[in-house]
Design an enzyme around this catalytic site. Sequence first.
Site, mmCIF file in Angstrom:
data_model
loop_
_atom_site.group_PDB
_atom_site.id
_atom_site.type_symbol
_atom_site.label_atom_id
_atom_site.label_comp_id
_atom_site.label_asym_id
_atom_site.label_seq_id
_atom_site.Cartn_x
_atom_site.Cartn_y
_atom_site.Cartn_z
ATOM 1 N N HIS A 149 18.317 6.088 -36.042
ATOM 2 C CA HIS A 149 18.603 7.515 -35.928
ATOM 3 C C HIS A 149 20.095 7.737 -36.031
ATOM 4 O O HIS A 149 20.876 6.919 -35.539
ATOM 5 C CB HIS A 149 18.073 8.077 -34.596
ATOM 6 C CG HIS A 149 17.919 9.554 -34.635
ATOM 7 N ND1 HIS A 149 18.981 10.400 -34.393
ATOM 8 C CD2 HIS A 149 16.861 10.326 -34.942
ATOM 9 C CE1 HIS A 149 18.551 11.639 -34.536
ATOM 10 N NE2 HIS A 149 17.278 11.640 -34.872
ATOM 11 N N GLU B 204 9.651 9.822 -35.043
ATOM 12 C CA GLU B 204 8.580 9.801 -36.036
ATOM 13 C C GLU B 204 7.524 8.744 -35.757
ATOM 14 O O GLU B 204 6.360 8.916 -36.106
ATOM 15 C CB GLU B 204 9.168 9.555 -37.437
ATOM 16 C CG GLU B 204 10.252 10.519 -37.847
ATOM 17 C CD GLU B 204 9.724 11.866 -38.276
ATOM 18 O OE1 GLU B 204 8.670 12.277 -37.766
ATOM 19 O OE2 GLU B 204 10.374 12.510 -39.102
HETATM 20 N N1 ACO Z 1 14.812 -0.210 -41.176
HETATM 21 C C1 ACO Z 1 15.611 -1.182 -41.640
HETATM 22 N N2 ACO Z 1 16.960 -1.083 -41.714
HETATM 23 C C2 ACO Z 1 17.494 0.077 -41.301
HETATM 24 C C3 ACO Z 1 16.717 1.131 -40.802
HETATM 25 C C4 ACO Z 1 15.329 0.969 -40.737
HETATM 26 N N3 ACO Z 1 14.533 1.923 -40.279
HETATM 27 N N4 ACO Z 1 17.524 2.166 -40.472
HETATM 28 C C5 ACO Z 1 18.783 1.764 -40.756
HETATM 29 N N5 ACO Z 1 18.748 0.513 -41.258
HETATM 30 C C6 ACO Z 1 19.892 -0.290 -41.675
HETATM 31 C C7 ACO Z 1 20.373 0.145 -43.038
HETATM 32 O O1 ACO Z 1 19.755 -0.591 -44.074
HETATM 33 C C8 ACO Z 1 21.859 -0.095 -42.957
HETATM 34 O O2 ACO Z 1 22.102 -1.461 -43.221
HETATM 35 P P1 ACO Z 1 23.379 -1.903 -44.086
HETATM 36 O O3 ACO Z 1 24.547 -1.452 -43.276
HETATM 37 O O4 ACO Z 1 23.221 -3.377 -44.199
HETATM 38 O O5 ACO Z 1 23.264 -1.182 -45.397
HETATM 39 C C9 ACO Z 1 22.183 0.158 -41.479
HETATM 40 O O6 ACO Z 1 20.967 -0.046 -40.770
HETATM 41 C C10 ACO Z 1 22.673 1.553 -41.220
HETATM 42 O O7 ACO Z 1 21.801 2.455 -41.925
HETATM 43 P P2 ACO Z 1 22.190 3.922 -42.297
HETATM 44 O O8 ACO Z 1 21.285 4.402 -43.367
HETATM 45 O O9 ACO Z 1 23.660 4.007 -42.520
HETATM 46 O O10 ACO Z 1 21.866 4.646 -40.926
HETATM 47 P P3 ACO Z 1 21.784 6.186 -40.725
HETATM 48 O O11 ACO Z 1 22.165 6.448 -39.329
HETATM 49 O O12 ACO Z 1 22.491 6.886 -41.805
HETATM 50 O O13 ACO Z 1 20.232 6.433 -40.980
HETATM 51 C C11 ACO Z 1 18.011 6.990 -40.823
HETATM 52 C C12 ACO Z 1 19.372 7.077 -40.132
HETATM 53 C C13 ACO Z 1 18.036 7.698 -42.165
HETATM 54 C C14 ACO Z 1 16.982 7.691 -39.904
HETATM 55 C C15 ACO Z 1 17.622 5.506 -40.997
HETATM 56 O O14 ACO Z 1 17.673 4.827 -39.779
HETATM 57 C C16 ACO Z 1 16.278 5.342 -41.708
HETATM 58 O O15 ACO Z 1 16.201 5.370 -42.913
HETATM 59 N N6 ACO Z 1 15.164 5.167 -40.897
HETATM 60 C C17 ACO Z 1 13.858 5.061 -41.494
HETATM 61 C C18 ACO Z 1 13.305 6.433 -41.851
HETATM 62 C C19 ACO Z 1 12.925 7.264 -40.639
HETATM 63 O O16 ACO Z 1 12.398 6.750 -39.658
HETATM 64 N N7 ACO Z 1 13.204 8.581 -40.722
HETATM 65 C C20 ACO Z 1 12.949 9.534 -39.650
HETATM 66 C C21 ACO Z 1 14.214 9.865 -38.951
HETATM 67 S S1 ACO Z 1 13.966 10.889 -37.538
HETATM 68 C C22 ACO Z 1 13.977 12.506 -38.141
HETATM 69 O O17 ACO Z 1 14.403 12.816 -39.211
HETATM 70 C C23 ACO Z 1 13.379 13.511 -37.295
#
Ligand code: ACO
Length: 367
Positions: free
Chosen positions: A247, A300
């Site tokens: 998140h 979620e």
């Molecule tokens: N699974 C695996 N790796 C992840 C996940 C995940 N769910 N979330 C983040 N990471 C990793 C990324 O690959 C990234 O790795 P890197 O630095 O080696 O490239 C690192 O963690 C940071 O990721 P970001 O995308 O920069 O994190 P951000 O805070 O921008 O993303 C997000 C938040 C979009 C929710 C992300 O965690 C994600 O894609 N989660 C899965 C989708 C999801 O559950 N969405 C619902 C969100 S809740 C809502 O909208 C109400």
Amino acid sequence: MNEFRPGLEGVVAFQTEIAEPDREGGSLRYRGVDIEELVGRYPYEKVWGLLVDESFEPGMPDPEPFRPANLTGNAPSDLQSALAHLSADWELRKLVDIEPEDARDDLARLSAIAMSIVAQSARVADGKTDPVPDEDVEQGGIAAEKFLLRWRGEADPKHVQAIDTYWICTAEHGLNASTFTARIVASTGADAGAAMSAAVGALSGPLHGGAPARILPMLEGAEKLGDPAQYVKNLLDRGERLMGFGHRIYRGDDPRATLLKRTAKELGSSRYEVADAVEQAALAELKRRKPDRPLPTNVEFWSAVVLDTAEIPPDLTPAMFGCARVAGWSAHILEERKTGRLIRPSAQYVGPAPRPASEVGAAPVPS
Ligand code: ACO
């Protein structure tokens, strides 16, 4: 501030009085009231009132009679297009031209009708072409019950509880992508239907409101393999993200996930055990692979399980999120309207240096 921040992470774009996600402490408050105090005591429509009017009364009204044209059964798409159409059908006036009470009333009408549109779209997706008569829907009590009556013609009390809890937990969450979108549109002075419909578009993506649709298949995959730990490793080895984890705000537990997990257990979800096993496996594996980046369970993950107890098909979950978030969007649209300031950030140009058109290609031959 001139520093470029990808995804605007950490950038403070607004001041808000609506909700306060507590990043470290794992709580979420609407107008200062913890959501733990709301669930089970106030139905969603009263929580809408708290968020929008800072008062439980009168809350969100019942939807007016409305039969959207050309429903496809794809609920986010039906919701987005019907809300945009209503701007014209209801002759909604531009936010910039109306009084705050009129803007609030437009948003109340749109919020209520959003639930009716999603219910009717879900009915079409079920292959039913005959709408449930309004008199039958009006027999229902709270908004979640009326939603189910309009969709299925019946409302199991456990399903009502699941939906009401889910809607309350996801009614508002500060400046997420869809709320930001709603505020951007509102800042241009456009009408409330345009702002709401744009927000639905932003919500439909899997990184925001579309994640639950991908969570049940994940649980089913883990169950089939019979080894949740191996299953999450396989997904991550393929470079996939684990839906329902991570998140932008929370570094500690997402309080909504905790509350919804409890609800899934209370409602006797048949997926509770596998979901718990996948959650433990995912948290352990994410911690191993990303020790410096906390990636807690987000709203979620358990939303998908709670909605499943109400037999909500995964494809419908983004639209269910939209039904909930109409409260947050409405409150933010009104707050934005008050500022009266157009949102217009800058971009840093990193494209080609000045050059002649001939460098790009030959000039077309005039016909
Ligand atoms: N699974 C695996 N790796 C992840 C996940 C995940 N769910 N979330 C983040 N990471 C990793 C990324 O690959 C990234 O790795 P890197 O630095 O080696 O490239 C690192 O963690 C940071 O990721 P970001 O995308 O920069 O994190 P951000 O805070 O921008 O993303 C997000 C938040 C979009 C929710 C992300 O965690 C994600 O894609 N989660 C899965 C989708 C999801 O559950 N969405 C619902 C969100 S809740 C809502 O909208 C109400």
